[in-house]
Design an enzyme around this catalytic site. Structure first.
Site, PDB file in Angstrom:
ATOM      1  N   GLY A   1      10.465 -18.333 -40.010  1.00  0.00           N
ATOM      2  CA  GLY A   1      11.556 -18.697 -40.557  1.00  0.00           C
ATOM      3  C   GLY A   1      12.539 -20.131 -40.648  1.00  0.00           C
ATOM      4  O   GLY A   1      12.516 -20.778 -39.669  1.00  0.00           O
TER       5      GLY A   1
ATOM      6  N   GLY B   1      15.623 -20.473 -42.361  1.00  0.00           N
ATOM      7  CA  GLY B   1      17.044 -20.199 -42.234  1.00  0.00           C
ATOM      8  C   GLY B   1      18.091 -20.578 -41.501  1.00  0.00           C
ATOM      9  O   GLY B   1      16.991 -21.871 -41.787  1.00  0.00           O
ATOM     10  N   PHE B   2      19.489 -20.306 -41.489  1.00  0.00           N
ATOM     11  CA  PHE B   2      20.084 -21.365 -41.355  1.00  0.00           C
ATOM     12  C   PHE B   2      19.207 -22.054 -39.726  1.00  0.00           C
ATOM     13  O   PHE B   2      19.498 -23.063 -39.399  1.00  0.00           O
ATOM     14  CB  PHE B   2      21.319 -20.673 -40.160  1.00  0.00           C
ATOM     15  CG  PHE B   2      21.597 -21.152 -41.968  1.00  0.00           C
ATOM     16  CD1 PHE B   2      22.913 -21.724 -42.333  1.00  0.00           C
ATOM     17  CD2 PHE B   2      21.784 -19.775 -42.492  1.00  0.00           C
ATOM     18  CE1 PHE B   2      23.247 -21.810 -43.615  1.00  0.00           C
ATOM     19  CE2 PHE B   2      22.658 -19.647 -43.917  1.00  0.00           C
ATOM     20  CZ  PHE B   2      23.573 -21.034 -44.689  1.00  0.00           C
ATOM     21  N   GLY B   3      19.164 -21.370 -38.895  1.00  0.00           N
ATOM     22  CA  GLY B   3      18.307 -21.865 -37.603  1.00  0.00           C
ATOM     23  C   GLY B   3      16.776 -22.450 -37.879  1.00  0.00           C
ATOM     24  O   GLY B   3      16.988 -23.309 -36.498  1.00  0.00           O
TER      25      GLY B   3
ATOM     26  N   VAL C   1       4.673 -13.173 -41.593  1.00  0.00           N
ATOM     27  CA  VAL C   1       3.916 -12.954 -40.252  1.00  0.00           C
ATOM     28  C   VAL C   1       4.335 -11.585 -40.329  1.00  0.00           C
ATOM     29  O   VAL C   1       5.236 -10.811 -39.982  1.00  0.00           O
ATOM     30  CB  VAL C   1       4.930 -13.490 -39.260  1.00  0.00           C
ATOM     31  CG1 VAL C   1       4.471 -13.679 -38.010  1.00  0.00           C
ATOM     32  CG2 VAL C   1       5.026 -16.014 -39.671  1.00  0.00           C
TER      33      VAL C   1
ATOM     34  N   GLU D   1      34.638 -10.157 -50.967  1.00  0.00           N
ATOM     35  CA  GLU D   1      33.748 -11.268 -51.839  1.00  0.00           C
ATOM     36  C   GLU D   1      33.293 -11.043 -52.540  1.00  0.00           C
ATOM     37  O   GLU D   1      33.454 -11.051 -53.987  1.00  0.00           O
ATOM     38  CB  GLU D   1      32.867 -12.827 -50.793  1.00  0.00           C
ATOM     39  CG  GLU D   1      34.216 -13.165 -49.663  1.00  0.00           C
ATOM     40  CD  GLU D   1      33.391 -13.778 -48.900  1.00  0.00           C
ATOM     41  OE1 GLU D   1      33.426 -15.060 -48.039  1.00  0.00           O
ATOM     42  OE2 GLU D   1      31.700 -13.965 -49.005  1.00  0.00           O
TER      43      GLU D   1
ATOM     44  N   ASP E   1      20.461 -14.196 -36.320  1.00  0.00           N
ATOM     45  CA  ASP E   1      20.465 -13.347 -36.062  1.00  0.00           C
ATOM     46  C   ASP E   1      19.503 -12.533 -35.339  1.00  0.00           C
ATOM     47  O   ASP E   1      20.497 -11.235 -34.871  1.00  0.00           O
ATOM     48  CB  ASP E   1      20.432 -12.391 -37.706  1.00  0.00           C
ATOM     49  CG  ASP E   1      21.801 -13.234 -38.793  1.00  0.00           C
ATOM     50  OD1 ASP E   1      22.919 -13.578 -38.256  1.00  0.00           O
ATOM     51  OD2 ASP E   1      21.656 -13.030 -39.661  1.00  0.00           O
TER      52      ASP E   1
ATOM     53  N   ALA F   1      25.717 -17.755 -39.652  1.00  0.00           N
ATOM     54  CA  ALA F   1      24.598 -19.402 -39.701  1.00  0.00           C
ATOM     55  C   ALA F   1      25.560 -20.569 -38.533  1.00  0.00           C
ATOM     56  O   ALA F   1      24.781 -20.929 -38.073  1.00  0.00           O
ATOM     57  CB  ALA F   1      25.637 -20.019 -40.639  1.00  0.00           C
TER      58      ALA F   1
HETATM   59  C1  FAD Z   1      25.391 -12.536 -48.799  1.00  0.00           C
HETATM   60  C2  FAD Z   1      25.445 -12.293 -47.095  1.00  0.00           C
HETATM   61  C3  FAD Z   1      26.614 -13.190 -46.915  1.00  0.00           C
HETATM   62  C4  FAD Z   1      27.093 -13.909 -45.408  1.00  0.00           C
HETATM   63  N1  FAD Z   1      28.045 -15.104 -45.981  1.00  0.00           N
HETATM   64  C5  FAD Z   1      28.209 -15.248 -44.185  1.00  0.00           C
HETATM   65  C6  FAD Z   1      29.631 -16.303 -43.789  1.00  0.00           C
HETATM   66  O1  FAD Z   1      29.896 -16.345 -44.666  1.00  0.00           O
HETATM   67  N2  FAD Z   1      29.520 -17.267 -42.901  1.00  0.00           N
HETATM   68  C7  FAD Z   1      28.486 -17.470 -42.103  1.00  0.00           C
HETATM   69  O2  FAD Z   1      28.585 -17.920 -41.460  1.00  0.00           O
HETATM   70  N3  FAD Z   1      27.388 -16.332 -41.997  1.00  0.00           N
HETATM   71  C8  FAD Z   1      27.572 -14.931 -43.149  1.00  0.00           C
HETATM   72  N4  FAD Z   1      26.201 -14.926 -43.410  1.00  0.00           N
HETATM   73  C9  FAD Z   1      25.216 -14.411 -42.147  1.00  0.00           C
HETATM   74  C10 FAD Z   1      24.404 -15.878 -42.425  1.00  0.00           C
HETATM   75  O3  FAD Z   1      23.698 -15.951 -43.033  1.00  0.00           O
HETATM   76  C11 FAD Z   1      23.065 -15.096 -40.914  1.00  0.00           C
HETATM   77  O4  FAD Z   1      24.382 -15.113 -39.666  1.00  0.00           O
HETATM   78  C12 FAD Z   1      22.908 -16.880 -40.911  1.00  0.00           C
HETATM   79  O5  FAD Z   1      22.071 -17.150 -42.343  1.00  0.00           O
HETATM   80  C13 FAD Z   1      21.538 -16.361 -39.799  1.00  0.00           C
HETATM   81  O6  FAD Z   1      20.470 -17.314 -39.435  1.00  0.00           O
HETATM   82  P1  FAD Z   1      18.861 -17.505 -39.150  1.00  0.00           P
HETATM   83  O7  FAD Z   1      18.240 -18.385 -39.450  1.00  0.00           O
HETATM   84  O8  FAD Z   1      19.011 -16.445 -38.187  1.00  0.00           O
HETATM   85  O9  FAD Z   1      18.171 -15.967 -40.450  1.00  0.00           O
HETATM   86  P2  FAD Z   1      18.157 -16.752 -41.983  1.00  0.00           P
HETATM   87  O10 FAD Z   1      19.362 -17.535 -42.745  1.00  0.00           O
HETATM   88  O11 FAD Z   1      18.381 -15.041 -42.079  1.00  0.00           O
HETATM   89  O12 FAD Z   1      16.342 -17.227 -41.926  1.00  0.00           O
HETATM   90  C14 FAD Z   1      15.581 -15.882 -41.600  1.00  0.00           C
HETATM   91  C15 FAD Z   1      14.529 -16.304 -42.788  1.00  0.00           C
HETATM   92  O13 FAD Z   1      13.109 -15.663 -42.100  1.00  0.00           O
HETATM   93  C16 FAD Z   1      12.378 -15.940 -42.887  1.00  0.00           C
HETATM   94  N5  FAD Z   1      11.653 -14.018 -42.397  1.00  0.00           N
HETATM   95  C17 FAD Z   1      11.821 -13.023 -41.802  1.00  0.00           C
HETATM   96  N6  FAD Z   1      10.954 -12.662 -40.984  1.00  0.00           N
HETATM   97  C18 FAD Z   1      10.128 -13.285 -41.780  1.00  0.00           C
HETATM   98  C19 FAD Z   1       8.450 -12.494 -41.673  1.00  0.00           C
HETATM   99  N7  FAD Z   1       8.056 -11.742 -41.240  1.00  0.00           N
HETATM  100  N8  FAD Z   1       7.622 -13.822 -42.038  1.00  0.00           N
HETATM  101  C20 FAD Z   1       8.198 -14.783 -43.035  1.00  0.00           C
HETATM  102  N9  FAD Z   1       9.874 -15.255 -42.084  1.00  0.00           N
HETATM  103  C21 FAD Z   1       9.928 -14.277 -42.530  1.00  0.00           C
HETATM  104  C22 FAD Z   1      12.993 -15.306 -43.577  1.00  0.00           C
HETATM  105  O14 FAD Z   1      12.493 -15.266 -45.426  1.00  0.00           O
HETATM  106  C23 FAD Z   1      14.244 -16.404 -44.399  1.00  0.00           C
HETATM  107  O15 FAD Z   1      13.577 -17.590 -44.392  1.00  0.00           O
HETATM  108  C24 FAD Z   1      26.010 -14.224 -44.531  1.00  0.00           C
HETATM  109  C25 FAD Z   1      24.725 -12.716 -45.084  1.00  0.00           C
HETATM  110  C26 FAD Z   1      24.854 -12.538 -46.147  1.00  0.00           C
HETATM  111  C27 FAD Z   1      23.398 -11.602 -45.994  1.00  0.00           C
END
Ligand code: FAD
Length: 458
Positions: free
Chosen positions: A17, A19-21, A85, A176, A306, A323
């Site tokens: 992943g 994403g943010f983390g 994955v 929003e 998350d 995030a």
């Molecule tokens: C519409 C919306 C609005 C939001 N607004 C806010 C806000 O205003 N403020 C705030 O702090 N947070 C907000 N959030 C929450 C925030 O986006 C999440 O808390 C944050 O993205 C979590 O980061 P993460 O790294 O855990 O996962 P993510 O950022 O979701 O990244 C996960 C990554 O893993 C990849 N992935 C997942 N499973 C697999 C797999 N099996 N194989 C390959 N790749 C995979 C995905 O493609 C993705 O790129 C919002 C979320 C949404 C949906």
């Protein structure tokens, strides 16, 4: 299939992943004596907090996404594989992906979350979700498609259902998106659809709990409710949608809102990966970790963001899915991996809450800061814009977002209303790799709603 990763003298850290983390962790390991392998099913980082702006035509999709390879250009210990994955095999220190198997010395799950439909199958099949860029573009296209259709029908009940938009979930995303749709109704739609009676268009925000913006202060909740009322959004608290079919969003067996457009922003589950010990996976699919984000029962597997279920004395229900939590855990884990490599003891994670905010419309936002500080209005709105602009990835994206926002602010217009992902009415594989039927209800199947029940929402 071979993933062709080079052999390294250093231990390999595989991060699932970006994403943010995952992004933050890979950056934080830049100078560490490890090989970093990031696997993601998308080749871009998605800035989810601004997805609703893509869905409502305020921002272009490209301005909230950034190519992973470009972010890491010049980081010699970084490798990326575009893959899904499919499962983890902890006994063999391997992950099984759509492009082959990847071995690891350390594994980090940073897979985020998936929309939780709470087992409501008709909603999963028919509602629009907002977790990814394709979702946001679908939503934008779908709403504009339905305005076009509303022009073509002379059946008032069908027209009403095409114009009504029901948003489920009164958290920041639901608030929003409702505010943004109400602004669109006020400023954009009258210019594009002078033939439509937009007074008939209703934006209805439905929340199962007793308040909007659950975790925010009472002052923010009250301000958000007032702003939405000023914009003409109907808010229904203590109300659950149980079923969505035949263009009806049902509260109970008999009571419903006629609508073609239901946006589901009511909850998320962790995006757990199969293969982990069953005892480590919670009911809402998060993965239980200890204070240093190590997955219960696995010495060299970690989870952040998350997907990680980290319970502490001050957070008995686990860390919020935000995030900053994902980013702070990434920084902390990078430091802990360094300690482990040096034979030192890891340290426990502590979340530093820097506050929360939500925007409702132009000049209308709410901000809560630590120490019971609350502000709203234009100051809240400017703070929201500033923080989001600062945290967007990439200079180009910041500039494009700023230009789009400035254009909307000064012209009360939104440039982005192309229908570029028109719906085919058939089952499709969505970007999360799960089967979802995007829209099932053909116009021919449409059942007009009894007017008496339509009145129930006004
Ligand atoms: C519409 C919306 C609005 C939001 N607004 C806010 C806000 O205003 N403020 C705030 O702090 N947070 C907000 N959030 C929450 C925030 O986006 C999440 O808390 C944050 O993205 C979590 O980061 P993460 O790294 O855990 O996962 P993510 O950022 O979701 O990244 C996960 C990554 O893993 C990849 N992935 C997942 N499973 C697999 C797999 N099996 N194989 C390959 N790749 C995979 C995905 O493609 C993705 O790129 C919002 C979320 C949404 C949906």
């Amino acid at each position: 299939m071979d993933t062709n990763l080079p052999v390294s003298a250093h231990p390999r850290v595989v991060i699932i992943g970006c994403g943010f983390g995952g992004l933050r962790l890979a950056q934080a390991l830049r100078h560490a004596p490890v090989q970093v392998v990031v696997v993601d099913r998308n080749n871009y980082h998605n800035f989810q907090p601004l997805l609703y702006q893509v869905a409502t035509g305020a921002l272009e999709a490209d301005s909230i996404a950034y190519p992973v390879r470009k972010i890491f250009a010049g980081q010699p210990n970084f490798f990326f594989r575009l893959a899904d994955v499919q499962r983890v095999d902890p006994a063999r220190n391997a992950v099984v992906t759509s492009v082959g198997e990847i071995r690891y010395d350390y594994l980090v799950l940073a897979t985020g979350s998936l929309t939780n439909f709470f087992g409501l199958e008709s909603i999963e099949r028919n509602a629009m979700q907002i977790k990814s860029i394709p979702n946001a573009l679908n939503l934008r296209s779908f709403i504009f498609q339905n305005f076009e259709k509303a022009l073509l029908t002379s059946d008032p009940a069908e027209k009403q259902a095409l114009l009504n938009i029901v948003v489920v979930g009164g958290g920041p995303t639901g608030v929003e998106i409702s505010g943004s749709l109400a602004e669109m109704r006020k400023h954009v739609l009258p210019k594009d659809y002078p033939e439509l009676d937009l007074a008939a268009m209703q934006v209805i925000l439905v929340e199962a709990g007793p308040a909007l913006l659950g975790p925010m202060s009472a002052a923010s909740q009250a301000d958000a409710g007032r702003y939405l009322a000023e914009l003409g959004v109907q808010v229904r608290l203590n109300t659950s949608i149980k079923k969505f079919e035949n263009c009806r969003a049902y509260f109970s067996d008999t009571e419903f809102i006629p609508t073609e457009n239901l946006v589901w922003a009511a909850g998320v589950n962790g995006a757990e990966v199969p293969g982990l010990p069953a005892a480590a996976v919670t009911r809402n699919k998060r993965v239980t970790v200890n204070g240093w984000n190590q997955v219960q029962g696995l010495a060299n597997v970690f989870a952040i963001g998350d997907v990680a279920n980290l319970v502490t004395d001050d957070m008995p229900k686990g860390m919020p899915m935000l995030a900053p939590v994902a980013q702070q855990q990434a920084d902390h884990l990078a430091a802990n991996l360094g300690r482990l490599l040096h034979g030192e003891a890891p340290r426990d994670f502590k979340y530093r809450n820097k506050g929360s905010m939500a925007i409702v419309a132009r000049n209308k936002a709410v901000v809560d800061l630590p120490g019971n500080v609350h502000f709203n209005g234009i100051l809240g709105w400017a703070t929201w814009l500033f923080v989001h602009l600062l945290t967007l990835v990439g200079f180009r994206n910041k500039v494009v977002a700023l230009v789009d926002w400035a254009f909307s602010y000064f012209s009360s217009d939104q440039a982005l209303r192309l229908i570029i992902r028109p719906f085919s009415r058939r089952d499709v594989k969505d970007d999360q790799g799960k089967k979802s039927a995007e829209r099932q209800t053909a116009t021919a199947e449409y059942t007009p709603a009894p007017p008496a029940i339509q009145n129930a929402v006004s």
